[in-house]
Structure formats: structure tokens, C-alpha cells
Motif scaffolding. Sequence first.
Motif, mmCIF file in Angstrom:
data_model
loop_
_atom_site.group_PDB
_atom_site.id
_atom_site.type_symbol
_atom_site.label_atom_id
_atom_site.label_comp_id
_atom_site.label_asym_id
_atom_site.label_seq_id
_atom_site.Cartn_x
_atom_site.Cartn_y
_atom_site.Cartn_z
ATOM 1 N N THR A 176 -1.397 7.103 -5.071
ATOM 2 C CA THR A 176 -1.917 6.280 -3.977
ATOM 3 C C THR A 176 -2.500 4.978 -4.540
ATOM 4 O O THR A 176 -3.182 4.977 -5.567
ATOM 5 N N VAL A 179 -1.499 15.064 -1.073
ATOM 6 C CA VAL A 179 -1.417 13.812 -1.840
ATOM 7 C C VAL A 179 -1.649 14.147 -3.306
ATOM 8 O O VAL A 179 -2.622 14.847 -3.646
ATOM 9 N N GLU A 201 -3.581 0.623 -3.089
ATOM 10 C CA GLU A 201 -3.583 -0.427 -2.074
ATOM 11 C C GLU A 201 -3.500 -1.783 -2.763
ATOM 12 O O GLU A 201 -4.080 -1.980 -3.833
ATOM 13 N N ASP A 254 0.883 -1.173 0.000
ATOM 14 C CA ASP A 254 0.000 0.000 0.000
ATOM 15 C C ASP A 254 0.915 1.216 0.000
ATOM 16 O O ASP A 254 1.927 1.227 0.709
ATOM 17 N N TYR A 255 0.588 2.226 -0.787
ATOM 18 C CA TYR A 255 1.444 3.409 -0.780
ATOM 19 C C TYR A 255 0.630 4.676 -1.005
ATOM 20 O O TYR A 255 -0.444 4.648 -1.626
ATOM 21 N N SER A 256 1.192 5.775 -0.464
ATOM 22 C CA SER A 256 0.581 7.083 -0.651
ATOM 23 C C SER A 256 1.696 8.108 -0.808
ATOM 24 O O SER A 256 2.620 8.168 0.015
#
Length: 412
Positions: free
Chosen positions: A111, A106, A113, A95-97
Motif C-alpha cells: 500500500t 492487505v 499513496e 495510490d495503490y493497495s
Amino acid sequence: MRKFLAAVSAVVVAAGMLAGCSKAADNKDAAYLKDLNLDDYVTLGEYKGVNIEVASPEVSDEEVEQYMQYISSSMKATVEVTDRAVQEGDTVNIDYSGKRVDTGEVFQGGTAEGYDLTIGSHTFIDGFEDGLIGAAIGETRDLNLTFPENYSSTDLAGVDVIFTVKVNGIKIKPDLDDAYAASLGIENVSTIDELKTYLKDRLMEDKQAQYKNEINSKILDAVTANCSFNQPPQATLDRFKGLYTEQADLVASYYSANYGTSYTTDQVLSMMMAQEGFSGEQTDYLDNKSVELAEQFIMLGAIAKLEGIDVTEDELNEKLESDMSNANATAEEGKSIASLDDYKKTVDVENIKENLLTNKVIEFLGENANVTEPAEDATEDAEAAESTENTETESTEETEEAESADSADTAE
């Protein structure tokens, strides 16, 4: 690309393929073989006992090993790893943001998941994948990175960002071993050695088909060279030009649908022109092809007439029944064709009959030809040329793969 062109060539150029799948002709005056006095357009030369040289097909152990390497490189990561941290080559689920350093906002597209990322694939910008090496499952890391100055999105080009990344899991490719071979579900294949035997047999089947096609092609070239021709009627030329273009269109549609790259009919024809070394306009190329194909069909029709070769009604109906069955197998629900008579209304029956007839003649010519092995020096030269072509192809494919990776970087 070489495989693509070979497939295009096999589908578009082979005379037997050109007459089998066209819909009913719009031009009711189209000239089929049955419409022509064939002797007006061709004077047959020697067509039985022509001499050609074609090397018998062989599959080397090296080719099998290369295929095994291809299988290994294309295997998906399916084996879960739970007892170590991330390493180069792993496929990690993350998962990344991503946030801009200057505003903390953001940014769009930053983003996700449950994303599967192979470490070392260079799918993401520099530093992202390397920054996950050593991370444990369940660990979250902040990666301070900078988008390239030439990044495709000008809003992010050169911008400092922070990616917050959580590692959910790690997967690796399975070993190419007996267990993997057994997992493929291939009959009588439960070990690597049995898989190699299976692959060798499949490669030989492909080479046997290529061998037969090469024999037929050389026989047709030799027989054609022994004939003299008068210009075919325009209706016949128009028909074959339409068939040739139609097949190029089908090839473009097939590859666009199955290989993820969009091809147009013009692109397919341009590639064929380049492969054949034709430097003129596309219209000139199609004109030349229509003459070449019309003369070939007229020649084969004249041989059929002289040798008493024909297509029976039962043979034609058997072919049509098979084609109808194949069409129904892929038809949308409620759009299958119920009867042979209805199917005949959707295809060019005379075209299909010609296809069966010319295939019979080609088979007859093959049975009466003298096929010998080429001289050893010629075989070695051909193998050397093929080796060079393969090397060039691999280089081209590596370049294409690199370009594809660059595109993925841009997307991310």
C-alpha cells in the motif's frame, strides 16, 4: 564501474595526491624526505629531456551527442499531462493497495499513496505497469496479478493478488529543446546549440586534465626507469603503506556516501589490484605499492635537491589556509577551526609540504620533457581499444541496471 575505477586510480595512485591530507602521524619516527640522506637510496639517471608520446585531447561531435542523450535519459518527468490517458514511458502518480485474493487481507508493503511510477521501468511485478496503460487521470483500476514463484518474500511467492490503483496524475519528460536549455540557468546558455558548446567545453576541460595526468604519469615512469634504487628504510615504507590505505578508505567512504553503493576499503583495494593485473595477496600488493611510492618520492626529493627546488613558508601557509577554509566550509556547526596554528595541529604539515614539493618537481620535469604525438597507427589502436572498452562497459552497466531493477521488483 570504469569511471569508478578511474576515479579510484586517480585518487589513490597519483603521488601528488597521496601526501596532502593525512592527519598528524602517530609514529613520531616516520621517515620523511627531510629525514633521509636521499643519495643513499637513489642514483639519478637522465631526468631532463625525457621523450614521451601522448595524444592531444579532442572532443568529437559524437561525444557531445552521446552526452546530450545521457542528459535526455536522466531528465526527470516534470511536465504535467492532462488531456490524455496513460502511455508507455509516462510517469504516473498513483495510490495503490494490494490484497490477497484468498483472504482479502492487505499484505505488508502493498500500500502507498502519491507514489511516482514510470511505466515501462519494470519497478513492479509483471502486469502492474501494463495494467495502467490507457487509464485516465482520476480513474481507479483493479489489477488481478500473481507474484512470481521465485519472489523474495516466501509469503507472497506465487500468490494471487488484487491491486486497486488510482491514477492521480501523469507527467512526462520535457523536450530537450531551447526552453529546457534556458531553464538550466547556465550563464550564456539559452539554446540547445549553446548547451552543446558548453558541454563540449566541459568535456574538453576533463580531457585536458586527463591529458596532463597522462603526461605526468609517463614522465614519472620514464624518469623512474632511468634511476637505480636501494631499498627505502622501513619507516618510510610503513608511512606510504598507511597513506595508500588511508586514501583507499577515503575513496570508499566518498563513493558510499555519494553514489548509494556501499564500498569498503578492501573492496577498493581489490578493484585496484584487478585493474593493475595483480594476482597476489592484498598485503603483498600494499608492500609493493609502498616501495613504488617511497622510491618515487625519494627520486623527486633528490631532483628537488639537485635543482634547488624548494617550498617557501609563504607557499606552505597559503596551502594550509586554503585547506583550512575548505575544512571549515564543511565542518559541523561549532566545530570550525579558528586559527592556522590550531589547524596545523590536525594535519601532517610535513606531509603537505612534501606534496607541494613533489608537485613542483613534477611540473619542472614536465617543462623539460619532450612530449610528442604518437604515431598514427598507435593512435588508431588506442582509439579502437577505448571503443572496445566503452562497449564492454556499457554492457556491464546495462547488466548492473537490470540487476538494480530486479532489486526494485523485490522491494515492491
